[in-house]
Scaffold this motif. Structure first.
Motif, mmCIF file in Angstrom:
data_model
loop_
_atom_site.group_PDB
_atom_site.id
_atom_site.type_symbol
_atom_site.label_atom_id
_atom_site.label_comp_id
_atom_site.label_asym_id
_atom_site.label_seq_id
_atom_site.Cartn_x
_atom_site.Cartn_y
_atom_site.Cartn_z
ATOM 1 N N ALA A 53 -26.391 -22.295 35.377
ATOM 2 C CA ALA A 53 -25.800 -20.944 35.663
ATOM 3 C C ALA A 53 -26.477 -19.671 34.889
ATOM 4 C CB ALA A 53 -24.299 -20.812 34.968
ATOM 5 N N ARG A 54 -27.404 -19.857 34.108
ATOM 6 C CA ARG A 54 -28.378 -18.897 33.786
ATOM 7 C C ARG A 54 -29.764 -18.944 33.937
ATOM 8 N NH1 ARG A 54 -23.368 -17.221 33.198
ATOM 9 N NH2 ARG A 54 -24.653 -16.144 35.056
ATOM 10 N N PRO A 144 -20.310 -20.803 32.848
ATOM 11 C CA PRO A 144 -20.915 -20.819 33.937
ATOM 12 C C PRO A 144 -20.471 -20.014 35.105
ATOM 13 C CG PRO A 144 -20.540 -23.040 32.703
ATOM 14 C CD PRO A 144 -19.860 -22.135 32.303
ATOM 15 N N ASN A 145 -19.292 -19.941 35.159
ATOM 16 C CA ASN A 145 -18.878 -19.107 36.572
ATOM 17 C C ASN A 145 -18.824 -17.776 36.368
ATOM 18 O OD1 ASN A 145 -16.513 -19.146 34.828
ATOM 19 N ND2 ASN A 145 -15.214 -20.109 36.563
ATOM 20 N N ALA A 146 -18.930 -17.191 35.081
ATOM 21 C CA ALA A 146 -19.030 -15.826 34.753
ATOM 22 C C ALA A 146 -20.176 -15.168 35.592
ATOM 23 C CB ALA A 146 -18.714 -15.438 33.433
ATOM 24 N N ILE A 147 -19.864 -13.668 35.673
ATOM 25 C CA ILE A 147 -20.942 -13.127 36.333
ATOM 26 C C ILE A 147 -21.202 -11.894 35.482
ATOM 27 C CG2 ILE A 147 -21.594 -11.325 38.225
ATOM 28 C CD1 ILE A 147 -19.417 -12.499 40.039
ATOM 29 N N SER A 175 -24.997 -17.747 21.509
ATOM 30 C CA SER A 175 -24.886 -18.162 23.035
ATOM 31 C C SER A 175 -23.986 -19.402 22.684
ATOM 32 C CB SER A 175 -26.303 -18.523 23.344
ATOM 33 O OG SER A 175 -27.043 -19.538 22.627
ATOM 34 N N ILE A 176 -23.420 -19.940 23.953
ATOM 35 C CA ILE A 176 -22.720 -20.862 23.941
ATOM 36 C C ILE A 176 -23.277 -21.701 25.096
ATOM 37 C CG2 ILE A 176 -20.304 -21.668 25.175
ATOM 38 C CD1 ILE A 176 -19.297 -19.172 23.701
ATOM 39 N N GLY A 177 -23.307 -23.122 24.879
ATOM 40 C CA GLY A 177 -23.542 -23.841 26.041
ATOM 41 C C GLY A 177 -23.289 -25.402 25.607
ATOM 42 N N CYS A 178 -23.976 -26.523 26.239
ATOM 43 C CA CYS A 178 -23.873 -27.877 25.939
ATOM 44 C C CYS A 178 -24.712 -28.061 24.670
ATOM 45 C CB CYS A 178 -24.402 -28.841 26.842
ATOM 46 S SG CYS A 178 -23.459 -28.466 28.558
#
Length: 184
Positions: A53-54, A144-147, A175-178
């Protein structure tokens, strides 16, 4: 996917750990060779929906600056045997997303451990002396789906490039992620 928030090991002013890692272009990259006013090291991988997403935001960020002002380095520290990971998949990922910055493999996971990286993406922004000025999110889009609406990293890079690194409001903004997939 294990949703993970970055944690702080390196504090503002800490020097970047040296590395010598192979890129998807088969070149060896070392920290000492990087000459730019700002350096953004981002721990990324091939399969994470947060990275996917990024990743275009990172490509766009690099394209907004000359290499003398900003150099982004992507580092994959995931277990290379994890599904979708490994060097060949990194090459495919780099082509698919038209990466305009080096994408390096950290097969031993040493670099991620020295930085204290725990998730993907996990971005670390350094100044010209390669001292940490900001560890945190790329922008305000944390899912992930945020704009994105606030270009956090771009604003901080501009401050470093303009010699105003002391104007960075937070030196750590998780930050946030896997989670990074550690080798057992």
């Amino acid at each position: 996917m294990v949703k993970t928030q970055s944690t702080q090991k390196l504090v503002s002013g800490s020097p970047a750990s040296n590395f010598s890692l192979k890129g998807v272009d088969n070149k060896l990259y070392t920290l000492s060779e990087i000459k730019s006013k700002s350096l953004l090291i981002v721990f990324i991988c091939n399969h994470c929906p947060y990275v996917k997403a990024r990743i275009s935001d990172l490509v766009s960020l690099q394209s907004k600056f000359d290499a003398s002002d900003l150099q982004i380095i992507g580092i994959n520290s995931n277990d290379p045997n994890y599904e979708g990971e490994g060097f060949d998949n990194m090459i495919s990922f780099a082509k698919e997303h038209s990466l305009n910055f080096p994408y390096l493999i950290d097969e031993t996971q040493r670099v991620a451990k020295e930085f204290g990286a725990v998730c993907t993406p996990d971005p670390f922004l350094f100044d010209e002396s390669k001292n940490l000025v900001f560890h945190g999110k790329i922008n305000d889009a944390l899912e992930p789906n945020a704009i994105p609406t606030i270009p956090t990293m771009e604003e901080n890079v501009r401050k470093v490039v303009e010699g105003k690194k002391n104007d960075i409001q937070k030196d750590f903004d998780p930050s946030i992620g896997c989670s990074i997939k550690w080798i057992n």
